[in-house]
Structures are given as C-alpha cells and as structure tokens.
Design a protein around this motif. Structure first.
Motif, PDB file in Angstrom:
ATOM      1  N   SER A 188       3.041 -16.408  64.255  1.00 47.28           N
ATOM      2  CA  SER A 188       2.508 -15.513  65.287  1.00 47.28           C
ATOM      3  C   SER A 188       3.317 -14.218  65.349  1.00 47.28           C
ATOM      4  N   LYS A 189       2.727 -13.229  65.986  1.00 50.01           N
ATOM      5  CA  LYS A 189       3.438 -11.959  66.216  1.00 50.01           C
ATOM      6  C   LYS A 189       4.703 -12.202  67.038  1.00 50.01           C
ATOM      7  N   ASP A 190       4.577 -13.062  68.041  1.00 49.93           N
ATOM      8  CA  ASP A 190       5.755 -13.368  68.863  1.00 49.93           C
ATOM      9  C   ASP A 190       6.876 -13.988  68.033  1.00 49.93           C
ATOM     10  N   ASP A 191       6.514 -14.912  67.131  1.00 50.20           N
ATOM     11  CA  ASP A 191       7.511 -15.535  66.239  1.00 50.20           C
ATOM     12  C   ASP A 191       8.223 -14.469  65.416  1.00 50.20           C
ATOM     13  N   ILE A 235       8.595 -11.253  65.964  1.00 49.15           N
ATOM     14  CA  ILE A 235       9.467 -10.367  66.749  1.00 49.15           C
ATOM     15  C   ILE A 235      10.708 -11.121  67.237  1.00 49.15           C
ATOM     16  N   ARG A 236      10.531 -12.375  67.608  1.00 46.11           N
ATOM     17  CA  ARG A 236      11.663 -13.171  68.106  1.00 46.11           C
ATOM     18  C   ARG A 236      12.711 -13.373  67.006  1.00 46.11           C
TER      19      ARG A 236
END
Lengths: 147, 147
Positions: free
Chosen positions: B22-25, B27-28
């Motif tokens: 995911s995009k969140d993954d 960026i994290r």
C-alpha cells in the motif's frame, strides 16, 4: 564539496552518523518482514546458529540505507540505485548495538549517452566495538554537472 | 518434500504467495529507512527519475524476504544467509502493486567441514502484470540430513 558526478574521485571517503538498534526495533521489523526465530524471541534465538537474538539481515540493510542517505555522499542528489553487489552480513547485529557506516568510492563510470554516471561506493557498517558487521556495494546513478 | 540440504536439486522451483504493497506501507518504510522524495510524497516523486511514488528498493527487498520465508524453500529450516549477489531493482514498485516471488535452485555446494551446504536460489519478484521488478541470489546455509 560534492555536488555532481564530476566532483567524485576514486578513494574519496564518507562517514555517517550512528544509530542504535533496540530489541523492539529488531522484533518489529522481523515480525513484518522476516518472521524467523533468530529475530523474534530471545529463548528461541539462543538455540539457533546465531546464538541469540539478532537483527534480520534486511533490517541491517535498511538501517545502512538510512545511514547512507544521512551521509549525503552525492551532495544534494538523492541516492538512486540500480542494484547492489557483494552484499555480505559479517557478524550478527544485536539489541543495543550502535552502527555507523563508512564508504569509499571504488569506481566511477560516466555514461556514454546520458548526463550522469555510475558511482560505486563500497560501504561497511561497523558496530560500537569497531567490528565490521555488514558491507554492500550499490550501483548508484549520479547526475553530471550541466554543461 | 524438501527437508534437508540433500533433498535440494539444481533446477528445483519455488513460488510464493502474493502480497500487496500500500501507499501507507511505502511511506512508513521510507520515513524510517529511506527518507527520499521518490518514496515519501506523490508530487515530489513525479519530478524524479522514478516518475512517481515508488517503494524504497530496500522495502522491496524486505517484502521479498517475507515472501521467501513464507515459501519455505528449505522445508522446516529457516532461511539463513551469509550474503546476496546480483541484487537488482528492475522496475519501480508502485502503491497497490501485488508482488509474488519465484525461485529456482541454481547451485548446491556441500560444506567440506560442516554438516550443511550452500544453496543458491535465484529469486525474482513479479508484479500483478507479470513484470519482473526485483531479483536477488542469496547465499543460503542449509543443514544436511543427520547421518
């Protein structure tokens, strides 16, 4: 000061800041990306070839990347790699270890077709005892000075 | 079924399950280990050579490790690597990409002194379009069958 590919010289050296790896960091990374006994549980890790809890090798690799980005070997240009050669895990990274990175430019190959070059930096991560724990040699693409 | 080094054969193939990034993954992971514009911000990433947000190469490497551990190429034995050769990032991994891994045993070298061997598996990660995005060839240590 290094600003472009043209400013790099073979033999040039870099040194990063230091970063301490906690047991929580080791378990958190391993839980998501490398859920094996060496990296998850003290007691289980003691029974393995690593003889105790140690960071996933890929965690060490990620930490080394963080240290390399902070060292800014290519000045204002970010690090962009096509790949890595000679990646070796030399010693286990343990909870509480503090790592830093040293790099030396080993090869510089200007592109024949693009305004850039390939810079090879051999990076070695050391722990707080000065022991080399990890080494890698990325294929980094660095822009040339505009003509 | 593979249980020990002795059970492996050159040419043997493995395939992992799939994992969506995911995009969140992205960026994290990048915030912690590779805080560069390609991996942190859509707009900033569009202005780079990667042409848009993409996972850190070390994030792709960590995901591939997770897929490899789940594939259990060495049966009950965990994956333990001394290093990696020929690590190459072939295409950007984008938010929403689903990756899986295929491996083929390329070389098997029994140890002369220890009850184990070095197994070389060339792993390639593919995205949902079947495009190869990443490849690596770890130096894995696998125990031999007790005599």
């Amino acid at each position: 000061m290094v600003e472009w590919f043209d400013d790099l010289k073979v033999g040039m050296r870099f040194k990063s800041a230091a970063l301490t790896v906690s047991k929580d960091d080791i378990i958190r990374f391993a839980t998501e990306y490398d859920p094996q006994p060496y990296h998850l549980d003290d007691e289980a890790a003691k029974k393995t070839m690593l003889g105790g809890l140690a960071a996933s090798g890929w965690h060490t690799a990620a930490i080394a990347m963080r240290l390399a980005t902070d060292a800014r070997p290519f000045g204002p240009h970010p690090l962009l790699g096509a790949g890595v050669d000679d990646l070796r895990w030399l010693l286990p990274v343990r909870p509480g270890d503090t790592l830093y990175l040293e790099g030396v430019v080993t090869e510089l190959v200007p592109s024949r077709s693009k305004p850039q070059g390939i810079a090879r930096v051999k990076w070695t991560a050391y722990n707080q005892k000065g022991e080399a724990v990890y080494t890698f040699n990325p294929i980094a693409i660095v822009p040339s000075r505009p003509k």
